[in-house]
Design an enzyme around this catalytic site. Sequence first.
Site, PDB file in Angstrom:
ATOM      1  CD  GLU A  54      -2.719   1.489   0.186  1.00  0.00           C
ATOM      2  OE1 GLU A  54      -3.376   0.545  -0.283  1.00  0.00           O
ATOM      3  OE2 GLU A  54      -2.760   2.644  -0.267  1.00  0.00           O
ATOM      4  CB  THR A  61      -5.908   0.065  -3.910  1.00  0.00           C
ATOM      5  OG1 THR A  61      -5.409   0.932  -2.918  1.00  0.00           O
ATOM      6  CG2 THR A  61      -5.379  -1.335  -3.669  1.00  0.00           C
ATOM      7  CG  HIS A  95      -4.607   4.182   2.911  1.00  0.00           C
ATOM      8  ND1 HIS A  95      -5.253   5.366   3.148  1.00  0.00           N
ATOM      9  CD2 HIS A  95      -4.981   3.774   1.680  1.00  0.00           C
ATOM     10  CE1 HIS A  95      -5.991   5.671   2.098  1.00  0.00           C
ATOM     11  NE2 HIS A  95      -5.847   4.722   1.184  1.00  0.00           N
ATOM     12  CG  ASP A 140      -1.303   0.607  -3.661  1.00  0.00           C
ATOM     13  OD1 ASP A 140      -0.393   1.380  -3.279  1.00  0.00           O
ATOM     14  OD2 ASP A 140      -2.414   0.549  -3.094  1.00  0.00           O
ATOM     15  CG  HIS A 141      -1.709   4.121  -5.061  1.00  0.00           C
ATOM     16  ND1 HIS A 141      -1.581   4.890  -3.933  1.00  0.00           N
ATOM     17  CD2 HIS A 141      -2.620   3.159  -4.749  1.00  0.00           C
ATOM     18  CE1 HIS A 141      -2.396   4.444  -2.996  1.00  0.00           C
ATOM     19  NE2 HIS A 141      -3.037   3.377  -3.454  1.00  0.00           N
TER      20      HIS A 141
END
Length: 630
Positions: free
Chosen positions: A258, A300, A415, A475-476
């Site tokens: 994440e 995500t 996150h 994921d990003h």
Amino acid sequence: MFNQERNLLNKGWFFFAIAALFLWAKSYFALQTAFTLDIENGVQQFILIITPISSLLFFLGLSLFFKPKRRNKAFMTIYFLLSFALYANVVYYRFFNDFITLPVLMQYKNFGDLGGSAKALTHPMDVLYWIDIVVLITWLVVKKTKPTLEFRKRTVAMIFAASLGFGAVNLSLAEMERPQLLVRTFDRAKLVKLLGIYNYHIYDTVMTAKTSSHRVMADSDELSEVLNYVNSQQGKMGAHGEYFGKAKGKNVVLVSLESTQNFVIDRKLHGQEVTPFLNDLKEDSFYFNNFYHNTGQGKTSDSEFIIDNSMYGLPRGAVFTTNANNEFNATPEILKGEGYTPVSLHGNHASFWNRDVMYQSLGYDHYFSKQEYDVTEENSVNYGLKDIPFFEQSMPMIKGLDKPYYAKFLTMTNHYPYITNNENMEMIEPAETGDGSVDRYFQTVRYEDESIKKFFQMMKEQGEYEDTIFVLYGDHYGISENHNRAMSEILDKEIRPFEHVQLQKVPLIVHIPGMEGKKMDTVGGQIDLKPTILHLLGIEEQNDVQFGTDLFKEDREDFTILRDGSVVTDEYVYAAEGEHCYDKATGEEIDSKACTPLKEKAETELGYSDKVVYGDLLRFMDSEQQENKE
Ligand code: GP9
Ligand code: MN
């Protein structure tokens, strides 16, 4: 005795007000008791109270435009429909832990599931959802003399003004609580929590109408055009990497890290490694240090979409929520055909990002979501289960699967806003830039790293490791442009558009037990993972729309396109925002002409990908393949 004229029960406005009150009360009751909305603060509590008001005034108000003779009927019909929508969601939620969407309504399958147990899903207390209707009808019948619903124009105008006012307050509070709520549509529970059940349905209807109109206009010629483009690209089809088939028959474990950007790898803070385990792991793995995320607003979910399909996410919104009923040819579905068991594991609500629906379209066999984990106040933070208990509790789940499996683990603790809620989670001191998110980010990344370490230990101890290949990817981005000041302090350089694009690098570690590690410099992105994984497993792609190439292919083009239209190659970095062109090696800005072909290619390719998704073009694939055979 009362004079007829003075009897409140005969007054239209009084009837209207009481009915509106009833409807508000049961809507609020449902929001409070029937759904799990995770109300976090006073503002959200307040939203919940006011949120039914705007839409119920609006809809009930519509009845006032009917001729006086028909008005009572119109009013009661609307009242009934609103009650029905509410109650249908209550019952649906009991079974699916989710809210009804139009596409779901049209999928008879879901209701087939529900049908058998509909009886078991109703409770005696549900009478509360209907008793008001009985009261209102009795009222109208008994007072049949003249329960007039005759309103002055001014009163009607006031009703709509109030509806508008409540709606505006609701929307601005919702936007404050969750910026970009409407654009991102990431979670139905959040939409209902912040907009209420009726507004949510309006929103859902608009979205459905929008996507289905694209779909209706599309035809199979468009698919041929896209296939021509894809097949004309260098090295797309049938181009094998050196490692083709090297992991044939092995389990595949994907680990989505994440918000993990590549700059944390090998970085030290206060003299300590931020990712000690990943730093070690990458030494006996294929570590790609020029690997980018290609995600957009779907975050995500976009990364999941891109990785399983080798197609891009959308320019607005998330494919997972807008086009979940499309036809796809995703990795899980392909692998299922090869005898694999494809599953996804994640400690958040099943409906978040519409995963429960989309996973079926992608071909997953099962989604182990929050419901199947033991999630307590203690072992969760932010969106849900913390990473360490997540991996611990996941072990028996994957051990129970038929082999080989394709198991995607989505971590979550790292996150935004990067919260820890226990000292044990803090294995490194925060950074000291004064920007809280950036400072804490290092702590939650460090925690995530620890969870991966534990995961690998457990896989080894429990005999799952040897027969499995591991694909770990970020994921990003985690740190947005809003934090450039702090980031420039961390990186010790100014963040120009060049650095911004470089910050979109995420780690990619492909670990194959028994195989030696190697640093891989090729420029690629999440878009390339589908062919890379399939080729490792020795699976040839069919005539397929995929935009990526096998990352292990010797002479592959160093190239990736970011969702905003930026492009990175081995030579250039094109930053779409502001249209800057840079020499990749030196970071020097150069004549933008050098990047023009890249910019154009990005536009073409993203455009084709969007066409496929909006038009649901893969549904024409079978006929297309047929034609090719002839
Ligand atoms: C929640 C997790 C986070 O389930 O996927 O979503 P994000 O905000 O990163 O898209
Ligand atoms: Mn994410």
